[in-house]
Design a protein around this motif. Structure first.
Motif, PDB file in Angstrom:
ATOM      1  N   SER A  81      -1.575  53.597   9.960  1.00  0.00           N
ATOM      2  CA  SER A  81      -1.905  55.075  10.195  1.00  0.00           C
ATOM      3  C   SER A  81      -3.162  55.114   9.522  1.00  0.00           C
ATOM      4  O   SER A  81      -4.098  54.027   9.801  1.00  0.00           O
ATOM      5  CB  SER A  81      -0.878  55.885   9.311  1.00  0.00           C
ATOM      6  N   HIS A  82      -3.611  56.195   8.915  1.00  0.00           N
ATOM      7  CA  HIS A  82      -4.950  56.259   8.406  1.00  0.00           C
ATOM      8  C   HIS A  82      -5.031  56.844   6.957  1.00  0.00           C
ATOM      9  O   HIS A  82      -4.136  57.219   6.277  1.00  0.00           O
ATOM     10  CB  HIS A  82      -5.699  57.507   9.261  1.00  0.00           C
ATOM     11  N   LEU A  83      -5.936  56.499   6.105  1.00  0.00           N
ATOM     12  CA  LEU A  83      -6.224  56.982   4.784  1.00  0.00           C
ATOM     13  C   LEU A  83      -7.333  58.048   4.528  1.00  0.00           C
ATOM     14  O   LEU A  83      -7.400  58.575   3.772  1.00  0.00           O
ATOM     15  CB  LEU A  83      -6.582  55.808   4.049  1.00  0.00           C
ATOM     16  N   TYR A  92      -0.194  63.307   1.875  1.00  0.00           N
ATOM     17  CA  TYR A  92       0.709  62.486   2.968  1.00  0.00           C
ATOM     18  C   TYR A  92       0.063  62.334   4.104  1.00  0.00           C
ATOM     19  O   TYR A  92       0.653  61.207   4.571  1.00  0.00           O
ATOM     20  CB  TYR A  92       2.218  63.132   2.503  1.00  0.00           C
ATOM     21  N   ASP A  93      -0.694  63.126   4.431  1.00  0.00           N
ATOM     22  CA  ASP A  93      -1.024  62.768   6.026  1.00  0.00           C
ATOM     23  C   ASP A  93      -1.799  61.666   6.147  1.00  0.00           C
ATOM     24  O   ASP A  93      -3.140  61.606   5.854  1.00  0.00           O
ATOM     25  CB  ASP A  93      -2.005  64.049   6.461  1.00  0.00           C
ATOM     26  N   GLY A  94      -1.246  60.706   6.634  1.00  0.00           N
ATOM     27  CA  GLY A  94      -1.882  59.260   6.864  1.00  0.00           C
ATOM     28  C   GLY A  94      -1.284  58.300   5.938  1.00  0.00           C
ATOM     29  O   GLY A  94      -0.951  57.280   6.400  1.00  0.00           O
ATOM     30  N   PRO A  95      -1.540  58.616   4.419  1.00  0.00           N
ATOM     31  CA  PRO A  95      -1.109  57.419   3.452  1.00  0.00           C
ATOM     32  C   PRO A  95       0.290  57.195   3.599  1.00  0.00           C
ATOM     33  O   PRO A  95       0.782  56.008   3.458  1.00  0.00           O
ATOM     34  CB  PRO A  95      -1.431  57.986   2.140  1.00  0.00           C
ATOM     35  N   GLY A 126     -11.085  56.627  10.251  1.00  0.00           N
ATOM     36  CA  GLY A 126     -11.580  57.881  10.957  1.00  0.00           C
ATOM     37  C   GLY A 126     -10.611  58.591  11.812  1.00  0.00           C
ATOM     38  O   GLY A 126     -10.861  58.968  12.998  1.00  0.00           O
ATOM     39  N   GLU A 127      -9.313  58.756  11.427  1.00  0.00           N
ATOM     40  CA  GLU A 127      -8.195  59.510  12.309  1.00  0.00           C
ATOM     41  C   GLU A 127      -8.569  60.973  12.430  1.00  0.00           C
ATOM     42  O   GLU A 127      -8.482  61.349  13.468  1.00  0.00           O
ATOM     43  CB  GLU A 127      -6.807  59.251  11.873  1.00  0.00           C
ATOM     44  N   GLU A 128      -8.979  61.478  11.335  1.00  0.00           N
ATOM     45  CA  GLU A 128      -9.370  62.735  11.236  1.00  0.00           C
ATOM     46  C   GLU A 128     -10.412  63.223  12.000  1.00  0.00           C
ATOM     47  O   GLU A 128     -11.672  62.453  11.875  1.00  0.00           O
ATOM     48  CB  GLU A 128      -9.149  63.388   9.987  1.00  0.00           C
ATOM     49  N   SER A 129     -10.653  64.318  12.568  1.00  0.00           N
ATOM     50  CA  SER A 129     -11.874  64.841  13.410  1.00  0.00           C
ATOM     51  C   SER A 129     -12.635  65.664  12.502  1.00  0.00           C
ATOM     52  O   SER A 129     -13.692  66.138  12.732  1.00  0.00           O
ATOM     53  CB  SER A 129     -11.391  65.617  14.700  1.00  0.00           C
ATOM     54  N   LEU A 192       4.617  55.690  10.960  1.00  0.00           N
ATOM     55  CA  LEU A 192       5.484  56.403  10.106  1.00  0.00           C
ATOM     56  C   LEU A 192       4.403  57.983   9.689  1.00  0.00           C
ATOM     57  O   LEU A 192       3.307  57.452   9.256  1.00  0.00           O
ATOM     58  CB  LEU A 192       5.964  55.823   8.997  1.00  0.00           C
ATOM     59  N   HIS A 193       4.889  59.059   9.969  1.00  0.00           N
ATOM     60  CA  HIS A 193       3.923  60.012   9.617  1.00  0.00           C
ATOM     61  C   HIS A 193       4.571  61.246   9.215  1.00  0.00           C
ATOM     62  O   HIS A 193       6.098  61.503   9.664  1.00  0.00           O
ATOM     63  CB  HIS A 193       3.071  60.413  10.755  1.00  0.00           C
ATOM     64  N   ILE A 194       4.205  62.132   8.288  1.00  0.00           N
ATOM     65  CA  ILE A 194       4.865  63.344   8.000  1.00  0.00           C
ATOM     66  C   ILE A 194       4.732  64.247   9.358  1.00  0.00           C
ATOM     67  O   ILE A 194       3.720  64.259  10.149  1.00  0.00           O
ATOM     68  CB  ILE A 194       4.030  64.213   6.792  1.00  0.00           C
ATOM     69  N   GLU A 195       5.495  65.097   9.496  1.00  0.00           N
ATOM     70  CA  GLU A 195       5.679  66.116  10.795  1.00  0.00           C
ATOM     71  C   GLU A 195       4.356  67.067  10.996  1.00  0.00           C
ATOM     72  O   GLU A 195       4.011  67.191  11.817  1.00  0.00           O
ATOM     73  CB  GLU A 195       6.962  66.678  10.683  1.00  0.00           C
ATOM     74  N   GLN A 196       3.973  67.690   9.659  1.00  0.00           N
ATOM     75  CA  GLN A 196       3.086  68.344   9.737  1.00  0.00           C
ATOM     76  C   GLN A 196       3.360  69.833  10.308  1.00  0.00           C
ATOM     77  O   GLN A 196       2.665  70.724  10.748  1.00  0.00           O
ATOM     78  CB  GLN A 196       1.761  67.890  10.364  1.00  0.00           C
ATOM     79  N   GLY A 197       4.568  70.094  10.480  1.00  0.00           N
ATOM     80  CA  GLY A 197       5.245  71.297  11.121  1.00  0.00           C
ATOM     81  C   GLY A 197       6.617  71.636  10.535  1.00  0.00           C
ATOM     82  O   GLY A 197       7.418  70.809   9.747  1.00  0.00           O
ATOM     83  N   GLY A 364      -2.474  65.313  16.279  1.00  0.00           N
ATOM     84  CA  GLY A 364      -2.772  63.940  16.868  1.00  0.00           C
ATOM     85  C   GLY A 364      -2.637  62.898  15.954  1.00  0.00           C
ATOM     86  O   GLY A 364      -2.573  63.021  14.799  1.00  0.00           O
ATOM     87  N   HIS A 365      -2.673  61.673  16.568  1.00  0.00           N
ATOM     88  CA  HIS A 365      -2.324  60.221  15.731  1.00  0.00           C
ATOM     89  C   HIS A 365      -2.881  59.192  16.267  1.00  0.00           C
ATOM     90  O   HIS A 365      -3.262  59.251  17.418  1.00  0.00           O
ATOM     91  CB  HIS A 365      -0.871  60.284  15.600  1.00  0.00           C
ATOM     92  N   ASP A 366      -2.893  58.114  15.346  1.00  0.00           N
ATOM     93  CA  ASP A 366      -3.583  56.989  16.031  1.00  0.00           C
ATOM     94  C   ASP A 366      -2.723  56.201  16.968  1.00  0.00           C
ATOM     95  O   ASP A 366      -3.047  55.701  17.943  1.00  0.00           O
ATOM     96  CB  ASP A 366      -3.725  55.866  14.667  1.00  0.00           C
TER      97      ASP A 366
HETATM   98 MN    MN Z   1      -2.627  62.141  10.154  1.00  0.00          MN
END
Ligand code: MN
Ligand code: HGY
Ligand code: MN
Length: 419
Positions: A81-83, A92-95, A126-129, A192-197, A364-366
């Motif tokens: 994922s992304h850092l 947690y979003d990414g790490p 750079g996953e985040e915009s 693996l990612h947090i749902e964010q929802g 969005g995700h990688d």
């Molecule tokens: Mn993310």
């Protein structure tokens, strides 16, 4: 097949170490891509991968691959994922996906179980915009789905152009393709990612099996009026760029709410950033730039609403006597996850008796980019109160450990399976 156990303490220790990099007020995390903090987080990951005895490769953009050789050479199963983070985001979003993948590969390595294919834990840059408006940069370069022209409107708040930052890394139009990963070298990608929802928490489920990822249409709208004296200029003579922007912001909220109910695939729209010039109390705003993010799981709905917004922007400009420029930052298509990978995660949850939900991703995700070159799937874990991109973003450590343990097994099954 013996299933290696993750080292929970080590997983949470390393996750905490990353979240201390870029720590700000209220426990927020800010690690904008190519900032010192984001670079330091990647430096830590390289150290952890070396410590784990993985074969570490870092590409010109800064994407990191920690490889564990398989019993046989051949296409590798990747997980990552992304850092990088948003501004004042959560920990947690990414790490979770990067350190979770590292822990999964480490645990497999230490167990000595034979793995027929190489495994790679991955960090994409750079996953985040959030900085340039352009998302999934590193994974887009690996998937080979971008040209330098795509970066034309990717500019940060300080006026730094993404294209210039890439050239400072030695990445130019001529050698952009050198970052592409040969799809023949990848067997599958898992994230693996947090749902964010709020879905998993509200349905009391522990795992989300992701079916598809909503895609954004992101564009800048610049209203150009006339800066003028706030005291001497009569209301009927004003060309106020910010008032025009204000009308459009309200319209975006209205049109998305209207279509969220009717359109398939839920439409959401956000204006997350507005820049006003000259931006002082006693001058009428001559220029107002806004960044618009419209998303849906169905591209027809997204295109329709984005089109309505652009049409309304032109109408507001005419009515307010100002000019308007519309500049596309990026227009993505929603991406389906691979049925074989969905089935693999689905079966895993059923066999382990883990309560799961089959669901789309609004974020969005990688994985959106990796799905273009290899069978791809995502494992979600619950977000407390559904909150993300916020310092109070929280996922219970037990859920992080459960998701990571499932990732171990998903990696092994993907390595053995014919996907
Ligand atoms: Mn993310
Ligand atoms: O913006 C997003 O969807 C994600 O957080 N990158
Ligand atoms: Mn994010």
């Amino acid at each position: 097949m013996e299933i290696p156990e993750i080292n929970k303490d080590r997983l949470l220790r390393d996750l905490n170490a990353v979240s201390r990099i870029g720590l700000g007020e209220g426990g927020s995390v800010t690690r904008l891509v190519f900032s010192v903090h984001e670079l330091r987080s990647r430096q830590l990951l390289v150290h952890l991968m070396n410590q784990a005895g993985l074969d570490v490769r870092v590409d010109a953009a800064g994407n990191i691959f920690g490889r564990l050789a398989g019993a046989r050479e051949g296409p590798a199963v990747l997980a990552g994922s992304h850092l990088d983070s948003v501004v004042q985001g959560g920990r947690y979003d990414g790490p979770v996906g990067v350190i979770g993948a590292l822990e999964a590969v480490r645990a497999i390595k230490e167990s000595g179980v034979p793995v027929p294919a190489p495994l790679e834990s991955v960090c994409f840059v750079g996953e985040e915009s959030s900085r340039f408006g352009f998302s999934t940069l590193g994974s887009s370069l690996v998937a080979g789905d971008v040209t330098m022209d795509d970066f034309a409107n990717a500019v940060d708040a300080g006026g730094n152009r993404l294209e210039d930052v890439l050239s400072s890394l030695g990445i130019y139009r001529e050698n952009l393709d050198s970052l592409k990963r040969d799809p023949e070298t990848v067997k599958a990608y898992l994230e693996l990612h947090i749902e964010q929802g709020p879905v998993l928490e509200s349905k009391k489920k522990k795992i989300g099996v992701v079916t598809a990822i909503a895609a954004p249409s992101r564009f800048r709208v610049v209203f150009r009026g006339q800066a003028d004296h706030s005291g001497t200029t009569p209301m009927e003579m004003r060309k106020d760029a910010l008032v025009a922007a204000g009308h459009l912001i309200t319209y975006i909220d209205e049109v998305c709410r209207e279509h969220a109910a009717t359109e398939k695939g839920r439409v959401v729209g956000t204006v997350g950033a507005v820049k006003v010039e000259p931006g002082v109390i006693n001058a009428i705003p001559g220029r107002a730039e806004m960044q618009v993010d419209v998303r849906s799981i169905t591209s027809g709905s997204k295109r329709k609403v984005a089109g309505l917004i652009k049409k309304r922007a032109r109408r507001i400009a005419r009515e307010r006597g100002v000019k308007v420029d519309l500049m596309t930052i990026r227009d993505e298509e929603p991406v389906a996850m691979h049925p074989g990978v969905i089935a693999l995660i689905h079966a895993l949850c059923e066999e382990r008796g883990v309560p799961f939900e089959v669901m789309p991703s609004g974020a969005g995700h990688d994985a959106m980019q990796m799905a273009k070159i290899t069978p791809t799937g995502m494992i979600f874990i619950p977000s407390v109160n559904g909150v993300s991109h916020n310092p109070t973003e929280w996922t219970d450590p037990e859920d992080i450990c459960l998701g990571t343990q499932l990732l171990v097994e998903a990696l092994l099954r993907a390595a053995h399976a014919e996907i």
